[in-house]
Design an enzyme around this catalytic site. Sequence first.
Site, mmCIF file in Angstrom:
data_model
loop_
_atom_site.group_PDB
_atom_site.id
_atom_site.type_symbol
_atom_site.label_atom_id
_atom_site.label_comp_id
_atom_site.label_asym_id
_atom_site.label_seq_id
_atom_site.Cartn_x
_atom_site.Cartn_y
_atom_site.Cartn_z
ATOM 1 N N GLU A 45 0.710 -1.249 0.012
ATOM 2 C CA GLU A 45 -0.029 -0.048 -0.183
ATOM 3 C C GLU A 45 0.979 1.128 0.120
ATOM 4 O O GLU A 45 2.098 1.084 0.291
ATOM 5 C CB GLU A 45 -0.960 -0.098 0.995
ATOM 6 C CG GLU A 45 -1.841 -1.129 1.218
ATOM 7 C CD GLU A 45 -2.958 -1.235 2.084
ATOM 8 O OE1 GLU A 45 -2.959 -0.511 3.229
ATOM 9 O OE2 GLU A 45 -3.883 -2.094 2.107
ATOM 10 N N GLU A 56 -2.115 -10.180 -6.120
ATOM 11 C CA GLU A 56 -2.077 -11.038 -7.445
ATOM 12 C C GLU A 56 -1.301 -10.129 -8.424
ATOM 13 O O GLU A 56 -0.383 -10.990 -8.935
ATOM 14 C CB GLU A 56 -3.539 -10.881 -7.779
ATOM 15 C CG GLU A 56 -4.534 -11.676 -7.023
ATOM 16 C CD GLU A 56 -5.210 -10.828 -5.946
ATOM 17 O OE1 GLU A 56 -4.725 -9.862 -5.655
ATOM 18 O OE2 GLU A 56 -6.426 -10.912 -5.848
#
Length: 131
Positions: A45, A56
């Site tokens: 993040e 992913e």
Amino acid sequence: MKNNKEILQLAINASKNAYCKYSDFPVGACAVFESRNEYTGCNVENSSYGLSLCAERNAISSAIAAGEKSKLIKLAVYSSKTHLCFPCGACRQWIYEFAKGYNTQIILQGLDNEIKIFGINEILPYPFEIL
Ligand code: THU
């Protein structure tokens, strides 16, 4: 090739490296290619929230950066914070890109440890494509 439980275990391990100080929602992924090579990723993040990278896409990026050229056969995704962590829309399109026509298996496990498997064609029925 590793079995689904083994691939999920790699996703679980990867989720422990998640950098998710804003959402406190760790995700781990393990991408397995036809070459039998596997690559893991976690979410990363940023204080500018929209720049955050999903687990992913991190796993798939690692594969491409390592020179992987074969089809994406399986992608395991794990989060301890939800029942099943379905890939977001952007990740579905990424999975489709590297599936190269194969119906990639998406193997999901969440907080209740139930395992569910979906095909990318099932969860992304109308992908964007440049022919
Ligand atoms: N996230 C993933 O890594 N994969 C998903 O499939 C869904 C969401 C991340 C993005 C963000 O860091 C956090 O989970 C909360 O949305």
